[in-house]
Structure formats: C-alpha cells, structure tokens
Design an enzyme around this catalytic site. Structure first.
Site, short mmCIF file in Angstrom:
data_model
loop_
_atom_site.label_atom_id
_atom_site.label_comp_id
_atom_site.label_asym_id
_atom_site.label_seq_id
_atom_site.Cartn_x
_atom_site.Cartn_y
_atom_site.Cartn_z
N GLU A 1 0.81 -1.40 0.10
CA GLU A 1 0.21 0.27 0.01
C GLU A 1 0.86 1.36 0.09
O GLU A 1 0.87 2.10 0.85
CB GLU A 1 -0.78 -0.09 1.24
CG GLU A 1 -1.94 -1.14 1.08
CD GLU A 1 -3.26 -1.33 2.01
OE1 GLU A 1 -2.76 -1.20 3.26
OE2 GLU A 1 -4.32 -1.72 1.67
N GLU B 1 -4.43 -10.63 0.32
CA GLU B 1 -5.14 -10.45 1.69
C GLU B 1 -6.52 -10.85 1.20
O GLU B 1 -6.93 -10.41 0.14
CB GLU B 1 -4.98 -8.97 2.25
CG GLU B 1 -3.48 -8.76 2.48
CD GLU B 1 -3.44 -7.32 3.36
OE1 GLU B 1 -4.57 -6.78 3.56
OE2 GLU B 1 -2.56 -6.71 3.19
C1 GAL Z 1 -5.11 -3.90 4.06
C2 GAL Z 1 -3.60 -3.65 4.60
C3 GAL Z 1 -3.39 -4.32 5.80
C4 GAL Z 1 -4.52 -4.19 6.81
C5 GAL Z 1 -5.83 -4.75 6.15
C6 GAL Z 1 -6.84 -4.55 6.98
O1 GAL Z 1 -5.43 -2.96 3.26
O2 GAL Z 1 -2.54 -4.26 3.71
O3 GAL Z 1 -2.09 -3.95 6.48
O4 GAL Z 1 -4.63 -3.06 7.11
O5 GAL Z 1 -5.88 -4.05 5.14
O6 GAL Z 1 -6.73 -5.16 8.39
#
Ligand code: GAL
Length: 985
Positions: A415, A491
């Site tokens: 990010e 993620e």
């Molecule tokens: C993503 C980010 C993580 C965390 C997650 C939400 O956008 O890469 O570090 O913030 O969202 O928990």
C-alpha cells in the site's frame, strides 16, 4: 501545499536518505565459527520527549548513567513503562509534512557497557542491529559509527578498531519519529525501540563477507543445480551429495527437491580461509510459466496467512520459541504459506520456514498508505529524493534473505500507491535475483510485478479473474501482460472478530481455476496488548486504550489467533477449508473418494480411519488402505459392509486422514483432513407416550399445561417442572460482530447501523391474544420497534404430552423490511445453575451459516463458560449448529432438555444487550442467569470488516417462517426439583 523550507541541512532523522556509516548489506547466518557476543540484556535507558531534549554527552566514555532506568533489550520501551504504544491503521499519527517529523519526538537513549571474552582475538568485527524502530544514531566508546533507519532491517557497522578488551560502551540514541516513519505506515502499533538483537561478530582475516546460494531443481531430469558465490572464495562441502567444490563453480547433481510439503534440506558447510559457516541447502526452482506460478514444475496453491510479528506482552520483540510456535500452529492448521506482512520478519523465522516447510512471500519494510489521506501528494515512492532509501530497503531485504529456499517471491512493500521508486526497487531486485518473481499489490497495472495480486476482491470478481475475463486495463499492452499472470489474493477473508465467513466459497474458486493460486488470510494474529483489569483479570487492549488522539480501535485485532495464540474458530474453519485431502462419501453406493490436493506430496504420510456412529454413539470403526495417490489424483475406496444396524434416527460415517508417523510439526495421529456423510436410514419415529394435556386457567393469573405454568395475561412461560423460565420471546438481535459493523469508510457495509435504524435492538412485544382452546395454548405477539410500522407477527402454540412441552412458532412479517435479520429464534432466561450443556448436533466449536465447515455431527458437552468465544471486542459468538437436542443441566444432572428440527443453540451467562455494550472482555459480568437462544436461522458472517459482506445464500432475509421445539424437564440424581414459590401459590 508546503511552504518553502529554509535551506538548512536536514537533521539526520529527517533526511530522507537511509543513513550513514553502515557496511553494505549482506546475507544473515545464524552461526559460524567466528565468535559472537550477544549484547542483549539490561541496558541503561532514559527517555526524552524531543530529539534534542538531551545532548549527546551520554555517548562519551566515562558518562555516569547509573541513575538511569534499566530497560531490557530487545524491547519496545513503550511496553516497558516508558510512554505508550499507539495504533493507527492508515493515518499517520503526525502531520503529513515529509520528511519532517514532530518536535515531540520520543527519543530513547540506550547505554550498554561490555567486556570482550578473554579469548577474543582482536582484529575486525562488526556490530549488527537486527531491528530498531525507527531511527538510531550509534556510538562505540565515544566514536560515532553512524545513523540508520529501516526498522525491520539489519544494519552493520565495522567496529574492530574501536573495541577494548574491557569497559566498552555502546551508546544508541533511538528516535521514535524519523523520515523513515513515512515509509513505515503499516497497519499496526507504533512501538519504538531496539526490538531485535544487537550482536558483535568477529570478522577474522579471510572471513565470509557475503555469499549467495543459487539452487535450482530440474523436475524433468530430477537434478539440482548448485552454485555458491562467495566473497572471498572458498569451498563448499555437501557430504550427503559427495560434494566438495570451490565456490563459484556450478554443479548438477541428482537430488530430492525442497518444497513446503517436503522441506528436504541438505547440510552443507561453506568454508573460507577465515570462517566456516554451516548451511542448509534446499533445491527448488520458482517460475511463472503459461500464466501459472510453479515450483519445481508444478502449480502450487497458497493456503496462506499474513503474519505480523506479535506478542501480547512483548510486541514485535519475538523470541525464537514464539516464532517456532507460530509455524507449528500454522502447519497443524494446514497453512502452507506466509506473506511477511509488511516487513521482513526476524531472520531466524525464515530458517524455521526452510526447516519446517512454508512458502514465503518476503515483503519489504515499506508502506506509505497515509499519503492516501492527502490524495497521494508527496508520496515518497514517487519522489526521487526518497529513492536511495527505497533501494536501500530492497537491498537490505534481498541480501539478508536471499539464501532461503522458503522465500519464493519478493514483495516490494504494501500500500504505497505507485511511483518510479517502486519501479527502481523492482529493477534492482530483478537484476540481483532473477530467480524469484516479484510481488506488489498496490499497482493494478502490475507494471513491475510477475503476479496479479489483489486484496479483498470478492468471490464474483475472483471468479472472473480465474477465467481471465476480468475488466480490462486501459493500456492494452499492460492488460495482455496482466491477463497472462497468475492471480493470488495477497489478503482476503479479513479475520476480525467473529469470522471470516465465505472461506469455502473462495476455496472452491482456487480449486476450479488454474489461474487462482490461493491467498493469504488477513491476518495471523490479533495484536491485542495484554492489560490487567481492576479486578485482576486480564484483557487485551486495542487502539484508543492508550489515550491516542487518532486511532482505529480494534481494527488491530483481526487475526486467526487470539493475542495469546489460542486458535480462534476462524482458524479451525480455515484448517478444514484448506485441508490438503478432499474426502467425499456416498453411503448409498458404499464408496468414498479421496482426492490428493497437496502440491507435491503423495498420500503416503497419512493413514485413513473411519467411524460409524448411530445418533452420535460409536457403533463401529476401522481403517482404510489407500493406494498410492499422487497430487491431483483420486482414489476410490469401498465402505465396509456393516452387520445389522443398531436402531436409531441417524447414522453418520466419519472418515479421517491423520498423520501416519510423527513429523517435525505434529505427532502421529494428528488429524489433517476429514469428512462426514450420512448413512441413509428411516428415522425410527419415536412414539412419545403419555396423555395429552389441556391447558387450564389456574388461580393467581396462571395457566397450567402439562409440566408448564404460564402467565395468563402475557402468555409467557413462568415455570417448567418447577424451574423458573423467562420467555420465550421472539429474538432477532445479536451483538453485532466486527463484520456486521463493516468498514467505517464504506457506509453500505455497516449492517449494524441499518439494523439499529430498523430498531432490531429494541423490539417491543405487544401481546395481542392469549387463547386457551382444546389442547393448546395460543399466544399471539406483535414484535416491532418504536416509531416504525414493520413488525413480525408471531404466534406461539403450546401443547403438552406427558412431561413433554412443545412450542410451535409461526412468524409472519408485516410492513416493509429492508434489512436481513441478525437471527430468528426465541430467547429464554433460565437459572444460572444450569451450567453444563450437552448436545447432539454439530460441534465441538461455534459455527455460523457461512463458517460451519469445521463443525461435525456428534455428541458434545461443554460448560457454559466453554461455549463462549472471547473475541477481543465482545460480540456475537458461541452458536452451535445443527442441534437436534440439547440438555442444560445443573451439577446434579437436573435441568432441561430441548429438542427441535436442527436448530442453532447459544447459551451465555449474560444477555445479548450486555454483550453488545461491552468493549473489552473484562466488561462482561455474569448476570446470575443463563440466557439461551434457540435459533431457527442466523445471518451469515461475511468479512465486511474489510471485504465482501455475506453471500446471498447466507443472508437471513425476512420471510414467513415456522419452527418448533420440545422442552422436557430432566430430573437429577438429587430427586425432583423443589417447588418454587410460584407453584405453591
Ligand atoms: C489492508 C492492509 C493491511 C490491513 C488490512 C486490514 O489494506 O494491507 O495491512 O490494514 O487491510 O486489516
């Protein structure tokens, strides 16, 4: 816009450059025959509130720091009683004013005196810091060595000439805020300090400066290629392969390859004139071929987690046992991959990944997400002044970690938006290590990457991507390139609070589309910090608990493990969903199909066992012989023919795959995969003897019906065989989960708000009619919130036969409903002494409609306390699925049995309202009652706390419903329950 700054030289901690004085980055190795002095332990410490609160006189020899506090190193000083941690997700906790940092800049001065061992030979030596947040200036014996940033990266200084046999003084000034903080905006606690080891390492004449193990595996020939580049040159011996070769010389030898499933390592030794380093070499090749990510020629599927380094007491200062524990827990839960979000982990963790077997995406210590808040203006990755710092970070990661077979991809960071700085990093990495693909999620064009990586893309979009039919990029060339890339979810399935729901549906996509190569659940562990409540109990603190001006609450607690590393129900579900063997059964045909979903292993490491249960009672068990079945292959097994069946309503086959032998990560017998399937049978259909009762109006405004006494005015049940009962009332409310609460920044995801607006947490119950007729009592209730005309018209119909009391509930919605219901069931208040719950249904753990793969049918028993899941921020939890019957009993065995069509059971020592109001587990106080909810249906969980909501199939839309329960009093060993006052009236 920034005003022109005076053209003064920047302070070292604000200069965007990486620092001064450090040696070039190089590989990390755990040990060699060169001597080391570990400089951890108790250091002297003082904290200033600005960078210049104190002058640097403390670094001079002879400074008397005896009045300072003691501080353990490694540690974060904010967890040692000096200042406080602070949590923000995206926002910088200081003005976005790069490269400047606030004048209030907590600065910790650290001092450590040390002597050299008597046999220390003198000569060259380096001083290494493995992790310091966020910027340090270092002196040894009064001489400044330099300054550095890059918190989760190592740095070394040459110190040989400064060392004294006795009385060395190492002085380290650490600033919490620096230009480096702009590059370290990861979603986690801000916790300054020397949080990894400090080590002095002897560098004898001719010692290894750096080495690079180039290892590959040719799956066609079954040979490994090996070349170790080393400075200075030396020899490499690999006894098991009969190799004794000069460094720099390539060899090809037949080997067994390394993989996360079979982490085959070869012991080796690298020797130069001045140093011998024990190595463990793993042969494997990583490539993107035909749009698919392959290791050793095979497609792999990430069953991954994002791992932050975290401990509830020590923050990111992890010890080796904790790192190993993380990996053992992962392996035991079928996890095969780690993304080191969002920084390189402690280097020893990667040694453990090599040893135990884990695919690793190693991510650079880089995130500039807070620039999003200002429209990405001034983003360091797009500002050439920062490029040296970015390249420095890339090099320190790659050089440190390049020799690990477990590292299969480099990730530029997380990010950061887009910018030339990222491209510069990617080019440097490609040049230095062409053998590993590059990952970065933040640039949809994938200009610098080899895989198409996304976060939180929903099922439908992932499916389109799987078919390579996703929406095109504007640039046709980039689009074509990206469409040919493998797809991973770096993620997904945000594991915050109760959830995630929808894992099985994602897994189906990974199983279906070759392009979809799995993902990494966000995230491994809740970052709750352990605190003690006034009553002495422990709870876990989150953002806002330390008086932060800006914070993001419990968004920091979104892991599959609770902060103390207890697996959450989400991890148990994930283990089931990603199991590497799929077992399906067809009892009618008498067949079981076993499919090997491993990437490379066959099924030889597993043994297969079956059990046959009737109404939850074991009836028979045995083992299967499973023929050799390679990855991707299936074997068909015959179910045994069992002799005459035992009577009962239901019979279930359970087939389990367990480890055949002990492994490095779990003992023989550890369950890896399982399945259940029902045996067809005619339900016996029990005749319940006893005469039907008719309801009668009794004195005192009561109605009696069989074992039950009702309030004639309200129709409410008052006692059942003497046990006082509150309710049952129609119940539609649950304490919103984090996923119900959705995302602050996306109003449509906030289901809890829609529910509260619809008044579901304040439903009123107007008794419309209490009618006694024939052999039934009928109670009609209109359930509706104030200020609205939508309602649930509910009719309770009570009948009784013998000691069995039956309730039928019919619910008819009225008016316009625009939200799904949290739940649909009835709530009862019972005496708190009913503290044990036994049931036949799905268990043993909690389950929800879109997170119930891990619950299996059986007979289970638990105390009410054990039924509670202690989510860090209290919320709906603990439901048991598919319950056919449940018994709630006192210690003497007396109590209540509840039967129903499979229903959802929740039992807790506090009300839903108290659960809803609590902010931490220590806020939950026992009410003295047992609150039981018997649900006909529940809304799913989804993962809208960051990602998609509940899939349509798991929404509890408002529609007419009918369900029933039967209540049977249970007499205990202590004889009939004493009559209550009510009955005596
Ligand atoms: C993503 C980010 C993580 C965390 C997650 C939400 O956008 O890469 O570090 O913030 O969202 O928990």
């Amino acid at each position: 816009m920034h005003e022109a700054e005076p053209a003064e030289a920047l302070a070292y901690y604000e200069d965007p450059g990486p620092g001064t004085g450090a040696l070039p980055p190089r590989a990390w190795w755990a040990a060699s025959d060169a001597r080391r002095v570990a400089l951890g332990g108790q250091w002297r410490f003082r904290l200033g509130d600005r960078a210049d609160t104190y002058d640097d006189g403390f670094a001079a020899p002879g400074y008397d720091a005896s009045g300072w506090d003691l501080l353990p190193v490694p540690s974060h000083w904010v967890l040692q009683g000096h200042g406080s941690p602070a949590y923000t997700n995206v926002r910088y906790p200081f003005p976005v004013d790069p490269p400047y940092v606030p004048t209030e800049n907590p600065t910790g001065d650290h001092l450590r005196a040390f002597d050299l061992p008597d046999d220390w030979p003198g000569g060259a030596a380096v001083l290494r810091f493995d992790g310091v947040e966020s910027c340090a200036r270092v002196w040894l014996n009064g001489t400044e060595l330099g300054t550095f940033k890059g918190s989760r990266l190592p740095v070394e200084f040459e110190v040989g000439e400064l060392l004294l046999p006795r009385g060395n003084v190492l002085a380290v000034r650490v600033h919490q805020w620096s230009s480096g903080s702009y590059l370290e905006d990861q979603d986690m606690w801000w916790m300054p300090g020397i949080f990894r080891e400090v080590t002095l390492i002897e560098r004898p004449e001719g010692a290894v400066t750096d080495f690079f193990v180039h290892c590959g595996y040719d799956h066609v020939t079954g040979t490994g290629t090996l070349r170790v580049d080393c400075e200075p040159g030396g020899t490499l011996t690999v006894p098991e392969l009969g190799l004794d070769i000069p460094t720099g010389e390539p060899v090809i030898v037949p080997v067994e390859p390394w993989s996360a499933e079979r982490p085959r390592l070869y012991d080796a030794e690298l020797a130069t004139e001045g140093e011998r380093i024990p190595l463990r070499i793993g042969f494997r090749s990583v490539a993107v071929e035909d749009g698919v990510l392959k290791v050793n020629g095979r497609r792999i599927v990430f069953r991954g987690v994002n791992r932050h380094e975290f401990d509830p007491d020590r923050g990111r200062a992890l010890d080796q046992e904790t790192m190993r524990e993380d990996l053992l827990l992962m392996k035991r839960h079928n996890v095969n991959a780690v993304r080191t979000s969002h920084y390189p982990p402690h280097p020893a963790f990667l040694d453990l990944c090599d040893e135990l077997g884990m695919w690793v995406i190693d991510e650079c210590d880089l995130e500039t997400h807070g620039f999003q808040e200002v429209g990405w203006r001034g983003n360091p990755v797009d500002d050439a002044r920062w490029t040296p710092a970015l390249l420095d970070r890339a090099a320190r990661m790659v050089e440190r970690d390049k020799n690990h077979p477990s590292v299969v991809m480099w990730s530029l960071g997380n990010e950061c938006g887009t910018g030339a700085g990222l491209s510069a990093m990617a080019s440097w990495i490609r040049e230095r290590d062409p053998a590993r693909p590059i990952h970065y999620e933040g640039d949809l064009s994938c200009a610098d990457t080899d895989v198409y990586s996304r976060m939180y893309a929903d099922h439908a979009e992932s499916e389109l991507i799987g078919r390579r039919t996703e929406a095109p990029l504007a640039d046709a060339g980039l689009d074509e390139r990206r469409r040919a890339m493998p797809y991973i979810l770096c993620e997904y399935a945000h594991a915050m609070g109760n959830g995630p729901g929808g894992l099985s549906e994602y897994q189906r996509i990974f199983d279906t589309y070759e392009r979809c190569q799995g993902g990494f659940v966000w995230e491994w562990i809740d970052h709750g910090l352990r605190r003690t409540a006034p009553d002495g109990s422990h709870y876990f603190a989150y953002g806002g608990d330390f008086g932060e001006e800006l914070h993001d609450g419990n968004f920091v607690c979104d892991g599959l493990l609770f902060p103390d590393r207890t697996p959450s129900p989400g991890l148990v579900e994930y283990k089931k969903v990603i199991e590497p063997v799929r077992i399906t059964g067809d009892a009618e045909r008498g067949q079981v199909t076993v499919t090997n979903l491993y990437d490379v292993a066959d099924l030889g490491g597993l043994s297969f066992r079956w059990t046959y249960e009737v109404d939850g009672e074991p009836a028979d068990s045995g083992r299967f012989e499973v023929p050799a079945t390679g990855p991707g292959e299936s074997a068909l097994l015959e179910l045994p023919r069992l002799p005459a069946d035992r009577a009962g309503d239901e019979a279930w086959w359970t087939v389990r795959a367990v480890l055949a032998e002990d492994t490095a990560w779990a003992p023989a017998g550890h369950e890896v995969a399982w399945a259940q399937f029902a045996a067809p049978r005619q339900p016996a259909g029990r005749a319940h003897r006893g005469r039907p009762h008719s309801p009668r109006r009794a004195g005192g405004g009561l109605i009696t019906l069989g074992p039950a006494v009702f309030d004639a005015a309200t129709g409410a049940l008052r006692t059942l065989a003497g046990t006082p009962v509150e309710g049952p009332r129609l119940d539609v409310w649950r304490a919103p989960t984090d996923n119900d609460r959705g995302m602050d920044w996306f109003a449509e995801s906030r289901l809890d708000r829609a529910w509260r607006t619809a008044g579901l947490h304040r439903m009123r119950h107007r008794v419309a009619r209490v009618a006694v007729g024939g052999d039934m009592l009928t109670v009609a209730v209109r359930v509706a919130p104030a200020a609205a005309d939508h309602a649930l018209h509910t009719v309770f119909t009570w009948t009784a036969t013998g000691d069995r009391l039956r309730l039928e509930v019919a619910v008819t919605p009225e008016g316009a409903w625009s939200v799904p219901l949290p739940r649909l069931g009835v709530r009862l208040g019972l005496p708190g002494q009913l503290e044990r719950v036994s049931w036949y249904g799905a268990g043993p753990g909690e389950a929800y409609p879109d997170s119930r793969a891990a619950a299996r049918i059986g007979r289970w028993s638990a105390t009410v306390d054990e039924l509670q899941t202690p989510y860090v921020r209290p919320q709906e939890n603990g439901a048991r699925a598919g319950v056919r019957w449940a018994e709630l009993t006192r210690p003497d065995g007396s109590g209540l049995r509840i039967e129903g069509e499979p229903f959802w059971l929740t039992a807790r020592p506090w009300t839903t309202e108290a659960l809803d109001a609590a902010a931490h587990t220590c806020d939950l106080v026992r009410s003295g009652r047992l609150w039981v909810t018997l649900d006909h249906a529940l809304q799913g969980l989804g993962s809208a706390s960051c990602g998609p909501g509940v899939l349509p199939a798991h929404r509890l839309d408002v529609r007419p419903a009918a369900f029933s329960f039967t209540f049977v009093p249970l007499g205990g060993t202590a004889g009939p329950t004493a009559p209550t006052d009510l009955e005596q009236q």
